[in-house]
Design a protein around this motif. Structure first.
Motif, PDB file in Angstrom:
ATOM      1  N   THR A  49       0.798  -1.225   0.000  1.00  0.00           N
ATOM      2  CA  THR A  49       0.000   0.000   0.000  1.00  0.00           C
ATOM      3  C   THR A  49       0.830   1.275   0.000  1.00  0.00           C
ATOM      4  O   THR A  49       0.278   2.348  -0.186  1.00  0.00           O
ATOM      5  CB  THR A  49      -0.969   0.043   1.201  1.00  0.00           C
ATOM      6  OG1 THR A  49      -0.199   0.007   2.415  1.00  0.00           O
ATOM      7  CG2 THR A  49      -1.941  -1.104   1.164  1.00  0.00           C
ATOM      8  N   GLU A  53       2.836   1.593  -7.338  1.00  0.00           N
ATOM      9  CA  GLU A  53       2.058   0.663  -8.154  1.00  0.00           C
ATOM     10  C   GLU A  53       0.701   0.344  -7.537  1.00  0.00           C
ATOM     11  O   GLU A  53      -0.193  -0.150  -8.225  1.00  0.00           O
ATOM     12  CB  GLU A  53       2.841  -0.645  -8.364  1.00  0.00           C
ATOM     13  CG  GLU A  53       4.143  -0.466  -9.127  1.00  0.00           C
ATOM     14  CD  GLU A  53       5.293   0.021  -8.242  1.00  0.00           C
ATOM     15  OE1 GLU A  53       6.307   0.436  -8.808  1.00  0.00           O
ATOM     16  OE2 GLU A  53       5.187   0.004  -6.995  1.00  0.00           O
ATOM     17  N   ALA A  54       0.538   0.635  -6.261  1.00  0.00           N
ATOM     18  CA  ALA A  54      -0.735   0.366  -5.593  1.00  0.00           C
ATOM     19  C   ALA A  54      -1.808   1.375  -6.011  1.00  0.00           C
ATOM     20  O   ALA A  54      -2.973   1.208  -5.667  1.00  0.00           O
ATOM     21  CB  ALA A  54      -0.560   0.392  -4.078  1.00  0.00           C
ATOM     22  N   THR A  56      -2.806   2.471  -9.229  1.00  0.00           N
ATOM     23  CA  THR A  56      -2.977   2.472 -10.677  1.00  0.00           C
ATOM     24  C   THR A  56      -4.342   1.954 -11.121  1.00  0.00           C
ATOM     25  O   THR A  56      -4.592   1.842 -12.310  1.00  0.00           O
ATOM     26  CB  THR A  56      -1.882   1.621 -11.342  1.00  0.00           C
ATOM     27  OG1 THR A  56      -1.957   0.282 -10.834  1.00  0.00           O
ATOM     28  CG2 THR A  56      -0.498   2.193 -11.066  1.00  0.00           C
ATOM     29  N   ALA A  57      -5.225   1.644 -10.184  1.00  0.00           N
ATOM     30  CA  ALA A  57      -6.539   1.105 -10.535  1.00  0.00           C
ATOM     31  C   ALA A  57      -7.388   2.166 -11.229  1.00  0.00           C
ATOM     32  O   ALA A  57      -7.225   3.370 -11.011  1.00  0.00           O
ATOM     33  CB  ALA A  57      -7.263   0.613  -9.294  1.00  0.00           C
ATOM     34  N   HIS A  58      -8.279   1.710 -12.066  1.00  0.00           N
ATOM     35  CA  HIS A  58      -9.178   2.626 -12.772  1.00  0.00           C
ATOM     36  C   HIS A  58     -10.426   2.936 -11.956  1.00  0.00           C
ATOM     37  O   HIS A  58     -11.158   3.871 -12.280  1.00  0.00           O
ATOM     38  CB  HIS A  58      -9.567   2.041 -14.125  1.00  0.00           C
ATOM     39  CG  HIS A  58      -8.396   1.900 -15.040  1.00  0.00           C
ATOM     40  ND1 HIS A  58      -7.755   2.968 -15.623  1.00  0.00           N
ATOM     41  CD2 HIS A  58      -7.713   0.812 -15.444  1.00  0.00           C
ATOM     42  CE1 HIS A  58      -6.748   2.554 -16.345  1.00  0.00           C
ATOM     43  NE2 HIS A  58      -6.691   1.239 -16.259  1.00  0.00           N
ATOM     44  N   GLU A  59     -10.666   2.153 -10.912  1.00  0.00           N
ATOM     45  CA  GLU A  59     -11.796   2.387 -10.015  1.00  0.00           C
ATOM     46  C   GLU A  59     -11.257   2.677  -8.622  1.00  0.00           C
ATOM     47  O   GLU A  59     -10.221   2.132  -8.234  1.00  0.00           O
ATOM     48  CB  GLU A  59     -12.696   1.155  -9.951  1.00  0.00           C
ATOM     49  CG  GLU A  59     -13.436   0.855 -11.226  1.00  0.00           C
ATOM     50  CD  GLU A  59     -14.395  -0.316 -11.013  1.00  0.00           C
ATOM     51  OE1 GLU A  59     -15.389  -0.127 -10.302  1.00  0.00           O
ATOM     52  OE2 GLU A  59     -14.105  -1.399 -11.541  1.00  0.00           O
ATOM     53  N   LEU A  61     -10.780   2.487  -4.575  1.00  0.00           N
ATOM     54  CA  LEU A  61     -10.793   1.380  -3.629  1.00  0.00           C
ATOM     55  C   LEU A  61     -12.156   1.233  -2.962  1.00  0.00           C
ATOM     56  O   LEU A  61     -12.597   0.121  -2.693  1.00  0.00           O
ATOM     57  CB  LEU A  61      -9.713   1.578  -2.568  1.00  0.00           C
ATOM     58  CG  LEU A  61      -9.606   0.423  -1.594  1.00  0.00           C
ATOM     59  CD1 LEU A  61      -8.242  -0.204  -1.686  1.00  0.00           C
ATOM     60  CD2 LEU A  61      -9.921   0.867  -0.200  1.00  0.00           C
ATOM     61  N   THR A  64     -13.876  -1.058  -5.420  1.00  0.00           N
ATOM     62  CA  THR A  64     -13.323  -2.406  -5.609  1.00  0.00           C
ATOM     63  C   THR A  64     -13.312  -3.225  -4.318  1.00  0.00           C
ATOM     64  O   THR A  64     -13.347  -4.446  -4.377  1.00  0.00           O
ATOM     65  CB  THR A  64     -11.904  -2.347  -6.195  1.00  0.00           C
ATOM     66  OG1 THR A  64     -11.067  -1.599  -5.312  1.00  0.00           O
ATOM     67  CG2 THR A  64     -11.911  -1.715  -7.575  1.00  0.00           C
ATOM     68  N   CYS A  65     -13.270  -2.576  -3.171  1.00  0.00           N
ATOM     69  CA  CYS A  65     -13.267  -3.287  -1.881  1.00  0.00           C
ATOM     70  C   CYS A  65     -14.593  -3.120  -1.152  1.00  0.00           C
ATOM     71  O   CYS A  65     -14.647  -3.120   0.076  1.00  0.00           O
ATOM     72  CB  CYS A  65     -12.102  -2.808  -1.027  1.00  0.00           C
ATOM     73  SG  CYS A  65     -10.511  -3.353  -1.634  1.00  0.00           S
TER      74      CYS A  65
END
Length: 112
Positions: A49, A53-54, A56-59, A61, A64-65
């Motif tokens: 975290t 690189e943590a 880079t998501a398109h959505e 957290l 997604t979580c």
């Protein structure tokens, strides 16, 4: 969530409780950090975290979580959190979100 130890399904999300002098309890949802684990946290080579690189998501957290957050705080609080963050409609007028420190470090180094 049903079969993992609680701390395992919660990572990377941490729920903290703080009670003030009049008994009001504030719940804070945030990321786990290495320092949360004490001296042993520095040895967690798998920890992600704090790495750029943590992020880079398109959505977000919070999307997604979803199941993990609902498991921690319940559906009603989750819905209020999404509303507060402006996930569905965008942040409220005048709100500027700051990038995570790992992202700011990457940007300071000239990386995209």
């Amino acid at each position: 969530m049903d079969w993992k130890p609680e701390v395992c399904w919660q990572v990377p999300i941490r729920l903290e409780y703080h009670t003030d002098e009049v008994g009001h309890t504030t719940h804070t949802v945030r990321e786990w950090r290495r320092r949360d684990w004490g001296e042993g946290g520095l040895e967690f080579h798998w920890w992600c975290t704090e790495a750029p690189e943590a992020f880079t998501a398109h959505e977000p957290l919070v999307t997604t979580c979803r199941d993990d957050i609902v498991g921690l705080v319940g559906q009603a609080v989750y819905d209020r959190l999404r509303e507060h963050l402006g996930v569905d409609d965008g942040p409220a007028a005048g709100v500027t979100w700051l990038p995570h420190p790992a992202v700011r470090r990457r940007q300071a180094l000239g990386a995209p």
